[in-house]
Design a protein around this motif. Structure first.
Motif, PDB file in Angstrom:
ATOM      1  N   UNK A 386      35.519 -41.000 -28.259  1.00 34.33           N
ATOM      2  CA  UNK A 386      34.922 -41.948 -27.331  1.00 34.33           C
ATOM      3  C   UNK A 386      34.148 -43.059 -28.027  1.00 34.33           C
ATOM      4  N   UNK A 387      33.482 -42.724 -29.140  1.00 38.67           N
ATOM      5  CA  UNK A 387      32.667 -43.760 -29.795  1.00 38.67           C
ATOM      6  C   UNK A 387      32.283 -43.328 -31.203  1.00 38.67           C
ATOM      7  N   UNK A 388      31.772 -44.285 -31.957  1.00 41.16           N
ATOM      8  CA  UNK A 388      31.180 -43.964 -33.251  1.00 41.16           C
ATOM      9  C   UNK A 388      29.828 -43.333 -32.951  1.00 41.16           C
ATOM     10  N   UNK A 389      29.482 -42.284 -33.676  1.00 38.41           N
ATOM     11  CA  UNK A 389      28.228 -41.586 -33.445  1.00 38.41           C
ATOM     12  C   UNK A 389      27.040 -42.539 -33.579  1.00 38.41           C
ATOM     13  N   UNK A 390      26.118 -42.434 -32.616  1.00 44.14           N
ATOM     14  CA  UNK A 390      25.011 -43.393 -32.591  1.00 44.14           C
ATOM     15  C   UNK A 390      24.045 -43.210 -33.765  1.00 44.14           C
ATOM     16  N   UNK A 391      23.868 -41.961 -34.196  1.00 41.66           N
ATOM     17  CA  UNK A 391      22.910 -41.718 -35.269  1.00 41.66           C
ATOM     18  C   UNK A 391      23.522 -41.816 -36.668  1.00 41.66           C
ATOM     19  N   UNK A 392      24.798 -41.477 -36.770  1.00 43.50           N
ATOM     20  CA  UNK A 392      25.426 -41.402 -38.075  1.00 43.50           C
ATOM     21  C   UNK A 392      26.792 -42.088 -38.012  1.00 43.50           C
ATOM     22  N   UNK A 393      26.884 -43.263 -38.625  1.00 45.25           N
ATOM     23  CA  UNK A 393      28.094 -44.088 -38.499  1.00 45.25           C
ATOM     24  C   UNK A 393      29.305 -43.510 -39.226  1.00 45.25           C
ATOM     25  N   UNK A 394      29.106 -42.430 -40.004  1.00 45.44           N
ATOM     26  CA  UNK A 394      30.273 -41.827 -40.647  1.00 45.44           C
ATOM     27  C   UNK A 394      30.966 -40.832 -39.714  1.00 45.44           C
ATOM     28  N   UNK A 395      30.344 -40.601 -38.554  1.00 42.80           N
ATOM     29  CA  UNK A 395      30.911 -39.655 -37.586  1.00 42.80           C
ATOM     30  C   UNK A 395      31.392 -40.366 -36.331  1.00 42.80           C
ATOM     31  N   UNK A 396      32.353 -39.727 -35.663  1.00 45.68           N
ATOM     32  CA  UNK A 396      32.715 -40.187 -34.330  1.00 45.68           C
ATOM     33  C   UNK A 396      32.405 -39.068 -33.338  1.00 45.68           C
ATOM     34  N   UNK A 397      32.266 -39.451 -32.057  1.00 52.56           N
ATOM     35  CA  UNK A 397      31.966 -38.488 -31.013  1.00 52.56           C
ATOM     36  C   UNK A 397      33.171 -38.353 -30.102  1.00 52.56           C
ATOM     37  N   UNK A 398      33.610 -37.119 -29.950  1.00 47.66           N
ATOM     38  CA  UNK A 398      34.758 -36.870 -29.092  1.00 47.66           C
ATOM     39  C   UNK A 398      34.410 -35.879 -28.002  1.00 47.66           C
ATOM     40  N   UNK A 399      35.259 -35.834 -26.982  1.00 42.30           N
ATOM     41  CA  UNK A 399      35.033 -34.900 -25.886  1.00 42.30           C
ATOM     42  C   UNK A 399      36.265 -34.020 -25.722  1.00 42.30           C
ATOM     43  N   UNK A 400      36.046 -32.741 -25.629  1.00 39.32           N
ATOM     44  CA  UNK A 400      37.147 -31.810 -25.406  1.00 39.32           C
ATOM     45  C   UNK A 400      37.577 -31.894 -23.944  1.00 39.32           C
ATOM     46  N   UNK A 401      38.762 -31.385 -23.703  1.00 36.47           N
ATOM     47  CA  UNK A 401      39.267 -31.337 -22.342  1.00 36.47           C
ATOM     48  C   UNK A 401      38.292 -30.617 -21.411  1.00 36.47           C
ATOM     49  N   UNK A 402      37.604 -29.603 -21.942  1.00 33.13           N
ATOM     50  CA  UNK A 402      36.671 -28.843 -21.103  1.00 33.13           C
ATOM     51  C   UNK A 402      35.285 -29.493 -21.037  1.00 33.13           C
ATOM     52  N   UNK A 403      35.187 -30.717 -21.546  1.00 33.76           N
ATOM     53  CA  UNK A 403      33.978 -31.530 -21.415  1.00 33.76           C
ATOM     54  C   UNK A 403      32.944 -31.308 -22.530  1.00 33.76           C
ATOM     55  N   UNK A 404      33.189 -30.379 -23.454  1.00 26.60           N
ATOM     56  CA  UNK A 404      32.243 -30.167 -24.554  1.00 26.60           C
ATOM     57  C   UNK A 404      32.351 -31.329 -25.546  1.00 26.60           C
ATOM     58  N   UNK A 405      31.196 -31.690 -26.119  1.00 26.71           N
ATOM     59  CA  UNK A 405      31.128 -32.799 -27.078  1.00 26.71           C
ATOM     60  C   UNK A 405      31.286 -32.257 -28.500  1.00 26.71           C
ATOM     61  N   UNK A 406      32.028 -32.995 -29.344  1.00 22.68           N
ATOM     62  CA  UNK A 406      32.117 -32.631 -30.761  1.00 22.68           C
ATOM     63  C   UNK A 406      31.967 -33.887 -31.621  1.00 22.68           C
ATOM     64  N   UNK A 407      31.152 -33.760 -32.686  1.00 20.90           N
ATOM     65  CA  UNK A 407      30.970 -34.854 -33.640  1.00 20.90           C
ATOM     66  C   UNK A 407      31.716 -34.489 -34.913  1.00 20.90           C
TER      67      UNK A 407
END
Ligand code: SAH
Ligand code: SF4
Ligand code: F3S
Length: 440
Positions: A386-407
């Protein structure tokens, strides 16, 4: 001309705000975030609990100061509170700085209401219940390029005895499938990959249309739209959840592994008084069936504590259901009296008792939620980036089908893609992990 639209309510309320902004944009407005800078202010309100109403009135009151400094400012109140006569009367008599009030039925008339105010007409009140047809084709300003919210129906016919929604939003009305699908196709052409279908009770979608269609059938049509990769929906009433829907979800790659299924209470006695039209056992059976058919699904819910007549034993029943179902998450609310609803006339539970029950329910929910999130440890699942991680630009933020967030490590070029990610470490309610190669 600078405008500000402030939103107080649920997803449907947010979707309405996006349409108000769409109309403002089409009229040439730009948007600001500070009330002091705005020429037009629209407060889109929620009436679901007392607290939501107090917040809206607090904000409305504060605007007397901004308007004093900026007398040309035009102020509007709309949304669910605008559907209550007690609110419009109060605005009429005690908030003279408000230029217009319009209920959700009159949303599409906002340009006319604004014009009337700007051309010097007296204060505008568009608050009557309008049982007519649904306005289509209103422009929309979205906040995400990837995800969009689409209302598929409006209003509610269920009259749960605590709830104000059927009074302020009127009777249930479904949009025609053709209109919904055209809208989604357009969104897909604009780059949207995830759609959230909205309604107070999506499981009864289509029942009042000329050509009857079920919600499960609508989902199958949405699935055929190529560029749409994920489909979510909210909210499902347990009494109307069909086997057909479970079957369609089970066989779908696009419909997300998440179902929000409001319980409200686990006590059959309280459920009856709430007019929910299912029993504790029926809910448990339904949840078990869903978990059996779709084992990787995440089940979330809404729970209310302190409904009139609720005893500690009733709360025990609620906790029993929480444990047996093992909810992945739950919104918990303290019952709030809504004037004009049947429950308002019932005997209210003393405040200390309500708080004691609420704390117990919250604890049970947190326990099952923690367990449910932890069960994903070590699995490889697909995430929509969904986006580049707000705190750490080397990470991205994704969402699983079940709605859980993973960086996980990645860069902006992944945004909008669905990629497999190994979930390595659970941090309470989200994971960190690594992207892995497609295994086909
Ligand atoms: N249509 C949805 C609910 C929409 S309101 C459904 O039936 O599931 C969202 C949640 O607000 C409800 O599920 C309920 O838990 C809560 N709610 C509704 N009325 C309330 C009230 N009077 N006091 C406290 N919570 C309330
Ligand atoms: Fe309110 Fe019940 Fe309708 Fe949900 S289903 S909006 S809780 S009346
Ligand atoms: Fe939503 Fe609040 Fe209205 S929850 S439907 S904005 S009363």
């Amino acid at each position: 001309v600078r405008a500000l639209v402030d939103t107080f309510g649920c997803q449907q309320n947010v979707a309405d705000s996006q349409h108000i902004m769409g109309m403002l944009e089409a009229m040439g407005c730009e948007f600001v975030t500070e009330p002091t800078q705005a020429d037009i202010i629209v407060l889109n309100t929620c009436a679901i609990r007392e607290h939501a109403e107090q917040r809206a009135f607090g904000n409305l009151g504060a605007l007397t100061h901004t308007k004093r400094r900026h007398p040309e400012q035009k102020i509007f109140l709309c949304g669910c509170m605008a559907g209550e006569t007690k609110v419009s009367d109060r605005v009429k008599h005690s908030y003279p700085h408000v230029d217009g009030v319009f209920s959700t039925h009159h949303l599409w008339q906002f340009p006319q209401i604004l014009w009337n105010v700007l051309s010097g007409k007296k204060r505008q009140f568009f608050i009557e219940d309008e049982p007519g047809s649904i306005a289509e084709g209103i422009p929309q300003v979205r906040d995400s390029k990837l995800k969009a919210w689409v209302s598929i129906m409006y209003g509610c016919n269920n009259f749960c005895t605590y709830c104000i929604v059927p009074y302020v939003r009127g009777r249930e009305k479904s949009r025609r499938p053709k209109e919904i699908l055209q809208e989604i196709e357009k969104l897909a052409d604009d780059g949207v990959v995830e759609i959230m279908l909205l309604g107070q009770n999506v499981n009864s979608y289509g029942k009042n249309l000329e050509d009857e269609i079920s919600f499960a059938q609508l989902l199958q049509e949405v699935e055929k739209i190529d560029k749409i990769k994920r489909i979510r929906f909210m909210t499902s009433h347990p009494k109307d959840l069909s086997d057909e829907l479970i079957e369609v979800m089970k066989n779908s790659d696009k419909i997300c592994r998440h179902l929000h299924l409001p319980l409200q209470s686990g006590s059959t006695k309280i459920l009856k008084a709430m007019n929910r039209r299912y029993t504790k056992e029926q809910y448990l059976e339904l949840a078990a069936k869903i978990r059996r058919e779709i084992p990787d699904i995440s089940l979330t819910t809404d729970i209310m504590v302190g409904f009139p007549g609720e005893t500690a034993e009733d709360v025990d029943d609620t906790i029993d259901v929480i444990r047996k179902v093992g909810f992945d998450n739950a919104f918990t609310f303290i019952y709030s009296v809504r004037t004009g609803t049947p429950a308002a006339a019932m005997d209210q539970v003393p405040e200390e008792e309500v708080h004691a029950g609420f704390d117990r329910v919250l604890e049970a929910v947190q326990e099952t939620a923690r367990k449910q999130v932890a069960r994903l440890q070590g699995q490889t699942l697909t995430a929509l980036v969904e986006e580049v991680n707000e705190q750490d630009a080397s990470l991205v933020t994704g969402r699983l089908s079940n709605n859980t967030i993973v960086h996980f490590p990645g860069s902006a070029d992944l945004i909008g893609q669905i990629v497999p990610v190994k979930l390595e470490e659970c941090h309470g309610f989200y994971y960190t992990g690594h992207r892995v190669e497609e295994t086909k």
